[in-house]
Design a protein around this motif. Structure first.
Motif, PDB file in Angstrom:
ATOM      1  N   ALA A 112       0.843  -1.195   0.000  1.00 57.71           N
ATOM      2  CA  ALA A 112       0.000   0.000   0.000  1.00 57.71           C
ATOM      3  C   ALA A 112       0.874   1.239   0.000  1.00 57.71           C
ATOM      4  O   ALA A 112       2.089   1.169   0.256  1.00 57.71           O
ATOM      5  CB  ALA A 112      -0.936   0.006   1.209  1.00 57.71           C
ATOM      6  N   GLU A 113       0.250   2.386  -0.282  1.00 58.65           N
ATOM      7  CA  GLU A 113       0.935   3.681  -0.276  1.00 58.65           C
ATOM      8  C   GLU A 113       0.315   4.570   0.802  1.00 58.65           C
ATOM      9  O   GLU A 113      -0.906   4.610   0.948  1.00 58.65           O
ATOM     10  CB  GLU A 113       0.839   4.363  -1.640  1.00 58.65           C
ATOM     11  CG  GLU A 113       1.588   3.638  -2.743  1.00 58.65           C
ATOM     12  CD  GLU A 113       1.517   4.386  -4.059  1.00 58.65           C
ATOM     13  OE1 GLU A 113       0.904   5.486  -4.065  1.00 58.65           O
ATOM     14  OE2 GLU A 113       2.059   3.893  -5.058  1.00 58.65           O
ATOM     15  N   ILE A 114       1.168   5.252   1.527  1.00 58.26           N
ATOM     16  CA  ILE A 114       0.698   6.159   2.589  1.00 58.26           C
ATOM     17  C   ILE A 114       0.215   7.462   1.948  1.00 58.26           C
ATOM     18  O   ILE A 114       0.970   8.133   1.249  1.00 58.26           O
ATOM     19  CB  ILE A 114       1.823   6.421   3.603  1.00 58.26           C
ATOM     20  CG1 ILE A 114       2.237   5.116   4.283  1.00 58.26           C
ATOM     21  CG2 ILE A 114       1.373   7.446   4.643  1.00 58.26           C
ATOM     22  CD1 ILE A 114       3.377   5.264   5.267  1.00 58.26           C
ATOM     23  N   ARG A 115      -1.055   7.796   2.198  1.00 59.60           N
ATOM     24  CA  ARG A 115      -1.665   8.991   1.609  1.00 59.60           C
ATOM     25  C   ARG A 115      -1.678  10.182   2.569  1.00 59.60           C
ATOM     26  O   ARG A 115      -1.545  11.326   2.136  1.00 59.60           O
ATOM     27  CB  ARG A 115      -3.094   8.677   1.167  1.00 59.60           C
ATOM     28  CG  ARG A 115      -3.198   7.588   0.099  1.00 59.60           C
ATOM     29  CD  ARG A 115      -2.466   7.992  -1.151  1.00 59.60           C
ATOM     30  NE  ARG A 115      -2.619   7.002  -2.215  1.00 59.60           N
ATOM     31  CZ  ARG A 115      -2.024   7.078  -3.389  1.00 59.60           C
ATOM     32  NH1 ARG A 115      -1.202   8.087  -3.647  1.00 59.60           N
ATOM     33  NH2 ARG A 115      -2.198   6.127  -4.301  1.00 59.60           N
ATOM     34  N   ALA A 116      -1.867   9.923   3.841  1.00 61.46           N
ATOM     35  CA  ALA A 116      -1.951  11.019   4.813  1.00 61.46           C
ATOM     36  C   ALA A 116      -1.480  10.511   6.172  1.00 61.46           C
ATOM     37  O   ALA A 116      -1.548   9.307   6.462  1.00 61.46           O
ATOM     38  CB  ALA A 116      -3.377  11.557   4.903  1.00 61.46           C
ATOM     39  N   VAL A 117      -1.002  11.450   6.996  1.00 62.62           N
ATOM     40  CA  VAL A 117      -0.541  11.152   8.351  1.00 62.62           C
ATOM     41  C   VAL A 117      -1.131  12.189   9.289  1.00 62.62           C
ATOM     42  O   VAL A 117      -1.153  13.379   8.980  1.00 62.62           O
ATOM     43  CB  VAL A 117       1.002  11.173   8.438  1.00 62.62           C
ATOM     44  CG1 VAL A 117       1.462  10.876   9.856  1.00 62.62           C
ATOM     45  CG2 VAL A 117       1.611  10.168   7.482  1.00 62.62           C
ATOM     46  N   ARG A 118      -1.641  11.723  10.440  1.00 61.49           N
ATOM     47  CA  ARG A 118      -2.223  12.652  11.415  1.00 61.49           C
ATOM     48  C   ARG A 118      -1.946  12.137  12.821  1.00 61.49           C
ATOM     49  O   ARG A 118      -1.514  11.004  13.015  1.00 61.49           O
ATOM     50  CB  ARG A 118      -3.731  12.782  11.199  1.00 61.49           C
ATOM     51  CG  ARG A 118      -4.518  11.557  11.594  1.00 61.49           C
ATOM     52  CD  ARG A 118      -6.008  11.746  11.409  1.00 61.49           C
ATOM     53  NE  ARG A 118      -6.764  10.593  11.886  1.00 61.49           N
ATOM     54  CZ  ARG A 118      -7.194  10.458  13.135  1.00 61.49           C
ATOM     55  NH1 ARG A 118      -6.951  11.404  14.035  1.00 61.49           N
ATOM     56  NH2 ARG A 118      -7.878   9.378  13.496  1.00 61.49           N
ATOM     57  N   ARG A 119      -2.217  12.997  13.797  1.00 62.80           N
ATOM     58  CA  ARG A 119      -2.087  12.643  15.203  1.00 62.80           C
ATOM     59  C   ARG A 119      -3.468  12.758  15.836  1.00 62.80           C
ATOM     60  O   ARG A 119      -4.127  13.791  15.741  1.00 62.80           O
ATOM     61  CB  ARG A 119      -1.094  13.567  15.895  1.00 62.80           C
ATOM     62  CG  ARG A 119      -0.951  13.315  17.393  1.00 62.80           C
ATOM     63  CD  ARG A 119       0.115  14.212  17.984  1.00 62.80           C
ATOM     64  NE  ARG A 119       1.433  13.869  17.483  1.00 62.80           N
ATOM     65  CZ  ARG A 119       2.482  14.682  17.531  1.00 62.80           C
ATOM     66  NH1 ARG A 119       2.347  15.898  18.024  1.00 62.80           N
ATOM     67  NH2 ARG A 119       3.643  14.287  17.076  1.00 62.80           N
ATOM     68  N   ASP A 120      -3.921  11.674  16.467  1.00 64.71           N
ATOM     69  CA  ASP A 120      -5.273  11.669  17.020  1.00 64.71           C
ATOM     70  C   ASP A 120      -5.325  12.394  18.362  1.00 64.71           C
ATOM     71  O   ASP A 120      -4.348  13.007  18.799  1.00 64.71           O
ATOM     72  CB  ASP A 120      -5.783  10.234  17.145  1.00 64.71           C
ATOM     73  CG  ASP A 120      -4.916   9.395  18.077  1.00 64.71           C
ATOM     74  OD1 ASP A 120      -4.015   9.971  18.726  1.00 64.71           O
ATOM     75  OD2 ASP A 120      -5.133   8.168  18.146  1.00 64.71           O
ATOM     76  N   GLU A 121      -6.495  12.307  19.030  1.00 68.89           N
ATOM     77  CA  GLU A 121      -6.704  13.044  20.279  1.00 68.89           C
ATOM     78  C   GLU A 121      -5.782  12.583  21.394  1.00 68.89           C
ATOM     79  O   GLU A 121      -5.439  13.343  22.299  1.00 68.89           O
ATOM     80  CB  GLU A 121      -8.170  12.886  20.728  1.00 68.89           C
ATOM     81  CG  GLU A 121      -9.189  13.504  19.790  1.00 68.89           C
ATOM     82  CD  GLU A 121      -9.460  12.625  18.577  1.00 68.89           C
ATOM     83  OE1 GLU A 121      -8.901  11.497  18.536  1.00 68.89           O
ATOM     84  OE2 GLU A 121     -10.189  13.066  17.678  1.00 68.89           O
ATOM     85  N   ARG A 122      -5.353  11.315  21.346  1.00 65.23           N
ATOM     86  CA  ARG A 122      -4.464  10.787  22.375  1.00 65.23           C
ATOM     87  C   ARG A 122      -2.988  10.981  22.043  1.00 65.23           C
ATOM     88  O   ARG A 122      -2.113  10.501  22.758  1.00 65.23           O
ATOM     89  CB  ARG A 122      -4.753   9.305  22.591  1.00 65.23           C
ATOM     90  CG  ARG A 122      -6.140   9.031  23.148  1.00 65.23           C
ATOM     91  CD  ARG A 122      -6.380   7.537  23.295  1.00 65.23           C
ATOM     92  NE  ARG A 122      -6.367   6.871  22.009  1.00 65.23           N
ATOM     93  CZ  ARG A 122      -6.468   5.556  21.867  1.00 65.23           C
ATOM     94  NH1 ARG A 122      -6.550   4.774  22.929  1.00 65.23           N
ATOM     95  NH2 ARG A 122      -6.459   5.019  20.655  1.00 65.23           N
TER      96      ARG A 122
END
Length: 334
Positions: A112-122
């Motif tokens: 697979a290819e990484i499309r987006a990266v984020r940091r959640d509430e924790r």
């Protein structure tokens, strides 16, 4: 070596540098396999890479700490601010966007290819991946995906045999590198003859012993009534949706078209070889001479090989022309 004060981007940059150095050491070990210094250097670099990867995963799993949180009082005063800004903080793994990885889905690992990266509430780093060849996306923790390691560009010169990810189904196939580009490599798949451009981390080099770095998936093929061979993964099932059916139909048409072209080329080659064999057959060219037959034409001035031979006789099997002996003509006057 990397420490806990470095950011994730710095660690990823150093990790790529360590991998390049390890590839150079492995290349040198192929020429000198018994060199103690090279063996020790390889072991040290492998250990550093493993430690750096663990540190990256640790920083990805740990919540982000604000500056000044080393003392209890500072942590107490900055706790509300940290909790309010934690949901809006930017991910430190933005460098991973566009990279290729392996993600676990339905009891199997898929490319697979990484499309987006984020940091959640924790404060946990998460990435959205898109599976290659399938229109499906899912979100994982960064620590739950396996990043593919790109080989060193020095090992990927044009003409190098390798394995590459086929963009249509995301599986590994044998291929040959034809050109290096800014984004990756142009390769030609040896099994089906198709060409494509893949990224740097979507190829893996075949070892000198014939074994690849990762295990290749075995592709099962199904033969159609017309004699075409298609992968079992593109066979239309009753449970497939209309979108999946249309995608599989396009893949089947492309595979059949490629195999049909190969058949026509093979038939043309057979006809050409058959005609050449007939044209140069000794039985058919025995009575012919000239440039096209490959048999030189005899000259009428050729000297005979035997003493009884005559110049100008072309071995017709007949004797020479007989002429009457000339006599002197005399006038008789009456």
């Amino acid at each position: 070596m990397a420490d806990f004060t470095q950011s994730a981007e710095e660690l990823l940059t150093k990790l790529d540098t360590y991998r390049e150095q390890l590839a150079q050491v492995e290349e040198a070990l192929e020429a000198q396999p018994d060199e103690p210094s090279l063996v020790k250097l390889k072991n040290d670099l492998t250990e550093v890479i493993v430690l750096t990867e663990d540190l990256v995963k640790y920083q990805a799993a740990a919540p982000a700490d604000e500056p000044g949180a080393s003392t209890p009082m500072a942590a107490t005063t900055s706790a509300p601010a940290a909790s309010s800004s934690r949901t809006h903080s930017k991910s430190v793994h933005t460098a991973l966007i566009g990279r290729t990885c392996e993600a676990f889905y339905e009891q199997k690992w898929y490319n697979a290819e990484i499309r987006a990266v984020r940091r959640d509430e924790r404060g946990i780093e998460r990435c959205t991946v898109s599976f290659i060849g399938v229109q499906n996306s899912r979100e994982y923790k960064i620590t739950d995906v396996k990043m593919l390691r790109p080989p060193h560009p020095a090992q990927c010169q044009p003409g190098t045999r390798c394995q590459a990810v086929f963009p249509e189904d995301g599986l590994w196939y044998d291929s040959v590198i034809t050109e290096q580009t800014e984004k990756g490599y142009k390769i030609s798949f040896t099994e089906y003859g198709s060409k494509a451009e893949v990224k740097f981390d979507q190829v893996r080099i075949t070892g000198t012993s014939g074994k690849v770095e990762a295990k290749k998936r075995t592709i099962k093929e199904v033969q159609t009534p017309a004699g075409y061979k298609i992968p079992e993964s593109v066979v239309i099932q009753k449970t497939d949706t209309e979108e999946v059916i249309e995608t599989k139909k396009r893949k089947i048409v492309a595979i059949k078209k490629m195999q049909r072209t190969d058949r026509l080329e093979e038939d043309a080659s057979k006809q050409q070889s058959s005609w050449i064999k007939f044209h140069y057959n000794k039985a058919s060219t025995r009575s012919k001479c000239g440039f096209t037959a490959g048999k030189p034409k005899d000259s009428i001035f050729r000297v005979a090989e035997t003493l009884d031979g005559k110049v100008g006789v072309m071995n017709s099997g007949q004797e020479m022309t007989r002429f009457t002996e000339p006599k002197k003509f005399t006038y008789q006057y009456v």
